[in-house]
Design a protein around this motif. Structure first.
Motif, PDB file in Angstrom:
ATOM      1  N   GLY A 148      43.878  13.326  36.296  1.00 30.78           N
ATOM      2  CA  GLY A 148      43.329  14.857  36.695  1.00 30.78           C
ATOM      3  C   GLY A 148      44.469  15.515  37.371  1.00 30.78           C
TER       4      GLY A 148
ATOM      5  N   GLY B 271      31.351  11.462  34.085  1.00 37.62           N
ATOM      6  CA  GLY B 271      32.543  12.126  34.471  1.00 37.62           C
ATOM      7  C   GLY B 271      32.382  13.620  33.783  1.00 37.62           C
TER       8      GLY B 271
ATOM      9  N   PHE C  96      33.108  17.361  28.770  1.00 35.74           N
ATOM     10  CA  PHE C  96      33.897  18.133  27.907  1.00 35.74           C
ATOM     11  C   PHE C  96      35.504  18.074  28.291  1.00 35.74           C
ATOM     12  CE2 PHE C  96      29.908  20.183  27.294  1.00 35.74           C
ATOM     13  CZ  PHE C  96      29.599  20.015  25.948  1.00 35.74           C
TER      14      PHE C  96
ATOM     15  N   ASN D 267      38.902  20.126  29.088  1.00 35.86           N
ATOM     16  CA  ASN D 267      39.130  21.557  29.308  1.00 35.86           C
ATOM     17  C   ASN D 267      39.692  21.980  28.168  1.00 35.86           C
ATOM     18  OD1 ASN D 267      38.104  21.564  31.979  1.00 35.86           O
ATOM     19  ND2 ASN D 267      39.939  20.931  32.936  1.00 35.86           N
TER      20      ASN D 267
ATOM     21  N   LYS E  61      24.081  25.676  35.424  1.00 37.23           N
ATOM     22  CA  LYS E  61      23.897  24.273  36.202  1.00 37.23           C
ATOM     23  C   LYS E  61      22.348  24.252  36.651  1.00 37.23           C
ATOM     24  CE  LYS E  61      27.871  24.277  39.249  1.00 37.23           C
ATOM     25  NZ  LYS E  61      28.715  24.877  40.421  1.00 37.23           N
TER      26      LYS E  61
ATOM     27  N   GLU F 186      34.770  15.116  25.834  1.00 34.66           N
ATOM     28  CA  GLU F 186      35.751  14.211  26.467  1.00 34.66           C
ATOM     29  C   GLU F 186      34.778  13.066  26.312  1.00 34.66           C
ATOM     30  OE1 GLU F 186      37.757  14.658  30.082  1.00 34.66           O
ATOM     31  OE2 GLU F 186      37.226  12.611  30.750  1.00 34.66           O
TER      32      GLU F 186
END
Ligand code: FAD
Ligand code: EPU
Length: 293
Positions: free
Chosen positions: A136, A218, A221, A223, A239, A289
């Motif tokens: 990250g 986690g 997708f 980025n 959201k 992802e």
């Protein structure tokens, strides 16, 4: 129907995968193999090849969504003691593919081995984290890796230098092979400092993301280039959107969390929704992802 007679000691039929992933969702593996060492693993791979059976390797299940119908392919898990051991030697830390990264990172940061602290709070196994080049904002596993031992698709045991793995964003090129162990660079540093950084990075991560106890994989997708998937989904107003028992996290929009009663299909619906909305609003195609089995 395949013949697995020689593998009775390490094969279990119809094993629920829900208990083996962080989402705790999805159906069973029709055939789960837990080879005891790399030679037994190589034997399983060669038998699969002979039988024309596809196989997959399950790490900690922290980046997986298993569909409700389960998995027909052979599933392999590296749980035996040889895959769980760690060893310090000649400037390296050697770890089996099944070693828990949360533990390894914590231990290395406490002992003062530099670089591990950047991976604070990332769940999974050594094998899965190398495959995904986990990381990250603070760094990724790639610069820590010296070399890996793999069982290749053909069932041979080989050692590959880190430079041969072409690490890139959330990817290592393993040629379809299975990591059985890895050697990491052990670069000594001030233990107080690595531990302080470890705690700081852990806190930063879970200030902005759902906690480990929430059921997720986690970020769903990757980025997109020059954009943040979380921000795009957030800006699309998604959201807190729910389908069945699944919800686009109110804390970080690139996380889909599973509540009681959720099915994998609910998560899939939200994945499709997020992808369609972001495409419609921004013309950006988001790549998964999370791996869907
Ligand atoms: P799995 O999910 O079991 O498998 C992932 C892939 O690796 C699959 O393709 C699998 O076949 C392959 N694989 C597993 N073991 C091996 C092996 N031995 N050899 C070859 N291939 C193998 N990821 C990040 O990068 N950064 C984060 O900050 C982050 N935060 C997370 C927070 C939470 C709460 C959760 C649940 C997940 C997070 N993730 C993050 C995702 C996850 O931690 C990583 O992708 C991790 O690398 C997955 O490891 P695993 O062992 O669980 O792999
Ligand atoms: N943002 C929003 N709304 C949201 C989420 C994020 O506006 O709901 C904004 C943030 O405010 C920030 C930007 O988007 O300005 C980026 O967000 P963040 O800093 O949280 O980082 P990220 O790009 O979303 C990445 C990794 C994480 C990793 C963190 C921290 C990806 C897809 N995600 O998140 O990795 O933990 O950096 O290092 O690369 C994972 O891969 O599973 C994962 C969790």
């Amino acid at each position: 129907m395949h013949c697995w007679n020689d593998f009775e000691a390490i094969r279990r039929p119809d094993v629920p995968l829900s208990g083996l992933t962080w989402y705790k969702l999805g159906g069973p593996a029709r055939s789960l193999f837990e080879p005891r060492d790399e030679n037994e693993l190589a034997g399983v791979i060669r038998r699969c090849n002979d039988a024309g059976a596809n196989w997959r390797v399950l790490g900690g299940g922290a980046n997986l969504l298993v569909r409700d119908g389960g998995v027909d392919d052979v599933v392999i898990r590296l749980t035996g003691p040889v895959f769980q051991s760690t060893r310090r030697e000649n400037g390296t830390i050697e770890a089996g593919a099944g070693v828990d990264m949360l533990e390894l990172v914590k231990q290395a940061s406490l002992e003062g081995w530099e670089g591990f602290e950047s991976l604070a709070g990332i769940p999974g196994t050594v094998g899965g984290c190398i495959r995904m080049n986990a990381g990250g904002r603070f760094g990724s596993i790639a610069p820590l890796v010296k070399d890996v031992t793999l069982v290749t698709r053909a069932g041979a045991v080989v050692v590959r230098d880190a430079s041969e793995l072409n690490f890139s964003y959330r990817k290592a090129e393993l040629g379809g092979g299975i990591v059985v162990s890895a050697r990491f660079h052990a670069r000594p540093a001030d233990a107080d400092e690595t531990h302080r950084r470890y705690l700081e990075i852990w806190r930063d991560k879970y200030r902005t993301q759902p906690p480990l106890k929430a059921r997720s994989s986690g970020c769903v997708f990757k980025n997109p280039r020059d954009a943040s998937a979380g921000r795009l989904i957030d800006e699309a107003g998604l959201k807190g959107t729910r389908r069945g028992g699944a919800e686009i996290s109110t804390i970080h929009a690139n996380f889909i969390v599973a509540h009681n009663g959720a099915r994998a299909a609910d998560v899939m619906e939200l994945i499709d929704l997020a992808r369609e909305r972001v495409w419609a609003l921004n013309g950006i195609e988001m790549e998964l992802e999370v791996e869907v089995w």
